[in-house]
Design an enzyme around this catalytic site. Structure first.
Site, PDB file in Angstrom:
ATOM      1  CG  HIS A 192      -5.413   0.966   0.185  1.00  0.00           C
ATOM      2  ND1 HIS A 192      -4.813   0.407  -0.909  1.00  0.00           N
ATOM      3  CD2 HIS A 192      -5.572  -0.032   1.079  1.00  0.00           C
ATOM      4  CE1 HIS A 192      -4.626  -0.872  -0.692  1.00  0.00           C
ATOM      5  NE2 HIS A 192      -5.060  -1.168   0.501  1.00  0.00           N
ATOM      6  CE  LYS A 194      -0.720   0.261  -0.032  1.00  0.00           C
ATOM      7  NZ  LYS A 194      -1.575   0.450   1.079  1.00  0.00           N
ATOM      8  CG  ASP A 199      15.124  16.964   0.845  1.00  0.00           C
ATOM      9  OD1 ASP A 199      14.590  17.187   1.948  1.00  0.00           O
ATOM     10  OD2 ASP A 199      16.291  16.552   0.724  1.00  0.00           O
ATOM     11  CG  HIS A 407       0.242  -6.111  -0.783  1.00  0.00           C
ATOM     12  ND1 HIS A 407       0.697  -4.833  -0.591  1.00  0.00           N
ATOM     13  CD2 HIS A 407      -1.022  -6.123  -0.313  1.00  0.00           C
ATOM     14  CE1 HIS A 407      -0.237  -4.111  -0.010  1.00  0.00           C
ATOM     15  NE2 HIS A 407      -1.297  -4.860   0.164  1.00  0.00           N
ATOM     16  CE  LYS A 409      -2.024  -3.275  -3.270  1.00  0.00           C
ATOM     17  NZ  LYS A 409      -2.809  -4.456  -3.178  1.00  0.00           N
ATOM     18  CG  ASP A 414       1.485  -2.728 -26.725  1.00  0.00           C
ATOM     19  OD1 ASP A 414       0.495  -3.020 -26.021  1.00  0.00           O
ATOM     20  OD2 ASP A 414       1.397  -2.008 -27.739  1.00  0.00           O
TER      21      ASP A 414
HETATM   22  C1  LIG Z   1      -6.270  -5.492  -0.656  1.00  0.00           C
HETATM   23  O1  LIG Z   1      -7.244  -6.415  -0.415  1.00  0.00           O
HETATM   24  C2  LIG Z   1      -6.978  -7.289   0.640  1.00  0.00           C
HETATM   25  C3  LIG Z   1      -8.078  -8.297   0.689  1.00  0.00           C
HETATM   26  O2  LIG Z   1      -9.328  -7.682   0.741  1.00  0.00           O
HETATM   27  C4  LIG Z   1      -6.902  -6.534   1.937  1.00  0.00           C
HETATM   28  O3  LIG Z   1      -6.580  -7.397   2.991  1.00  0.00           O
HETATM   29  C5  LIG Z   1      -5.817  -5.530   1.805  1.00  0.00           C
HETATM   30  O4  LIG Z   1      -5.832  -4.702   2.930  1.00  0.00           O
HETATM   31  C6  LIG Z   1      -6.023  -4.690   0.589  1.00  0.00           C
HETATM   32  N1  LIG Z   1      -4.882  -3.965   0.270  1.00  0.00           N
HETATM   33  C7  LIG Z   1      -3.804  -3.539   0.845  1.00  0.00           C
HETATM   34  C8  LIG Z   1      -3.507  -3.643   2.297  1.00  0.00           C
HETATM   35  O5  LIG Z   1      -2.991  -3.004   0.154  1.00  0.00           O
END
Ligand SMILES: *[C@@H]1O[C@H](CO)[C@@H](O)[C@H](O)[C@H]1NC(C)=O
Ligand SMILES: *[C@@H]1O[C@H](CO)[C@@H](O)[C@H](O)[C@H]1NC(C)=O
Ligand SMILES: *[C@@H]1O[C@H](CO)[C@@H](O)[C@H](O)[C@H]1NC(C)=O
Ligand SMILES: *[C@@H]1O[C@H](CO)[C@@H](O)[C@H](O)[C@H]1NC(C)=O
Length: 481
Positions: A192, A194, A199, A407, A409, A414
């Site tokens: 997952h 990214k 370089d 989306h 994260k 502080d």
């Molecule tokens: C985060 O969760 C969602 C819902 O479960 C999912 O669709 C998604 O793929 C996940 N994260 C991503 C793609 O970053």
């Protein structure tokens, strides 16, 4: 007494041998020589045998990295994708992820390594002929051209057969080196992560997938660090773990060979200047089985950042669940949830969660979020608040699948900025591969350029915007998503 024999006698020994061969003196002398020889031999033995044995003992691998002073002129820039049509009345504005990717591609001289979940940069997948796919299409075109010129390596989660793979085929044909990481087989998770390493000098990390929607239809946040080989070298080691596991039939090594080890982690972060500001920085990784010696796991970094907060913890993530979202039978998983409740109670830290919702959001998320939001009581000096961020969509935008959602994260306290790639539920820390950049500028003076301040401003911009709605016990999420 042997010790009384004058030292010079030793050199004389051959000449005196014949004259005194029957005398006691001769035996004393002989004894002395034997002792001396034994001593010399012992010393020799230690030097030639034992010393190398100690230095090459298995406890001290020869490739163990050493801490080095980082003098690179590193610059950090927050980057965002703001979906078409979303407007903020705020001065917190950052370069777009699209522009940043284009810059990085044009900067590449010798190598580009990309860790990715899936690739849909063209909108063939939706058949909507969406004009806002042009940015993704441009990125694919530029990457294709680059693949013929320099080393382009792509690690990608093994795609499901039903998923489109034409982007990857195009890049392969252009000369990119692609390895698929079979996370389902390795950990029953997905890759997952990214990030980009350019370089071995510049890095990008963030929530955006290699998806055209991540540039124009989904809200994303990331960070790019320019001219920072120290950090790029360390992120390169995480890339190498994926690259290694992308060989067919590979198993997860335990322990990982020492070239994957790091000396930079939550306890001994890398000390460097970011835009001239003294900073302590490290990269965390998940799942734990992918962490070579010295690497802090993503979960441990999140917990330590929360624990370290004195005033506030602001969290912006798409999904937040104290469960293993994708496991059967059901499993409760409250590591992060408990820590948030604990700091709110014990340290009187103000906790705010900005969570996203869209049509595919699991309804289970809401009762758990309401339970956190219930810890709001000024008399008890508890301050935990939850808001839901929704990205509005026109009827036309509603037709785009998997779009119009926040989306991002990240977490900001502080003291520290944490920029990650994982949703916040158990799976992402137990069996899914993700990684995060943790920047600690606690000791900087307040007038210095501080990324934590910038990230706080982004959070506050979103929190105070008309797109956010407070969650309380009688909110019906069906009205929001
Ligand atoms: C985060 O969760 C969602 C819902 O479960 C999912 O669709 C998604 O793929 C996940 N994260 C991503 C793609 O970053
Ligand atoms: C933007 O914010 C400023 C200051 O908070 C306010 O004066 C102004 O009316 C706002 N504009 C809009 C369009 O909301
Ligand atoms: C940030 O750095 C300070 C020292 O400058 C340290 O005391 C603190 O624990 C660090 N915080 C985190 C979350 O690593
Ligand atoms: C660092 O400098 C760049 C310009 O070179 C700027 O865009 C960025 O906002 C600065 N970062 C911080 C944390 O001030």
């Amino acid at each position: 007494m042997m010790s009384e024999i004058p030292y010079e006698k030793v050199g004389d020994v051959e000449s005196v041998k014949g004259e005194y061969h029957k005398s006691q003196r001769f035996y004393r002398c002989l004894l002395f020589i034997i002792s001396l020889a034994t001593l010399l031999l012992t010393l020799l033995f230690f030097q030639t045998l034992l010393v190398p044995m100690v230095t090459s003992s298995p406890d001290k691998p020869q490739h163990m990295p050493v801490r080095e002073t980082c003098t690179d002129p590193c610059r950090i820039v927050l980057v965002e994708s703001i979906p078409e049509g979303l407007e903020f009345n705020s001065s917190a504005v950052h370069p777009s992820i699209y522009q940043t990717w284009l810059n990085l591609i044009s900067e590449t001289r010798s190598s580009l390594d990309i860790a990715s979940f899936y690739w849909t940069l063209t909108n063939k997948d939706t058949q909507t002929h969406e004009p806002t796919a042009d940015q993704g299409e441009r990125i694919l075109k530029e990457l294709t051209q680059l693949s013929g010129k320099v080393s382009v390596r792509i690690a990608v989660n093994t795609p499901k057969e039903t998923k489109p793979q034409d982007n990857i085929e195009i890049l392969k044909n252009a000369g990119a080196d692609v390895r698929t990481v079979n996370m389902r087989e390795l950990t029953s998770g997905v890759l997952h992560t990214k990030f980009w390493v350019v370089d071995k000098k510049h890095i990008y990390i963030g929530s955006a997938n290699m998806d055209w929607r991540s540039l124009t239809q989904v809200k994303e946040l990331g960070a790019v660090v320019y001219d920072c080989s120290c950090l790029a070298t360390d992120l390169g080691k995480i890339f190498e773990t994926y690259w290694y596991l992308g060989q067919s039939g590979q198993e997860i090594p335990s322990p990982w060979p020492s070239e994957f080890s790091t000396v930079y982690n939550k306890d001994t972060p890398m000390e460097l200047a970011l835009n001239g500001t003294d900073s302590r920085v490290y990269l965390s990784s998940s799942p734990p089985s992918f962490c070579a010696e010295g690497r802090t796991s993503d979960l441990q970094s999140i917990l330590s950042v929360i624990r370290d907060a004195h005033k506030f913890v602001y969290i912006a993530v798409m999904n937040y669940l104290p469960t293993m979202e994708f496991s059967y039978p059901k499993r409760y998983w409250a590591e992060i949830d408990s820590e948030l409740r604990r700091v709110a109670y014990e340290q009187r830290v103000h906790v705010r969660l900005l969570i996203s919702c869209w049509s595919a959001t699991s309804p289970t998320m809401f009762p758990f979020l309401k339970s956190l939001a219930a810890l709001q009581d000024s008399k008890a000096k508890l301050d935990v608040q939850v808001k839901i961020f929704t990205v509005p969509a026109t009827p036309h935008q509603k037709e785009i699948p998997y779009a119009r959602v926040n989306h991002n994260k990240y977490m900001v306290t502080d003291k520290v900025a944490y920029i990650g790639t994982s949703n916040w539920s158990g799976d992402y820390f137990v069996n899914t591969a993700g990684s995060a950049l943790v920047v600690n500028q606690t000791s900087a003076d307040s007038s210095a350029p501080i990324v934590q301040k910038q990230l706080q401003a982004v959070f506050e911009r979103d929190w105070d915007s008309p797109y956010s709605t407070q969650l309380n016990h009688n909110t019906n999420h069906m009205d929001m998503c």
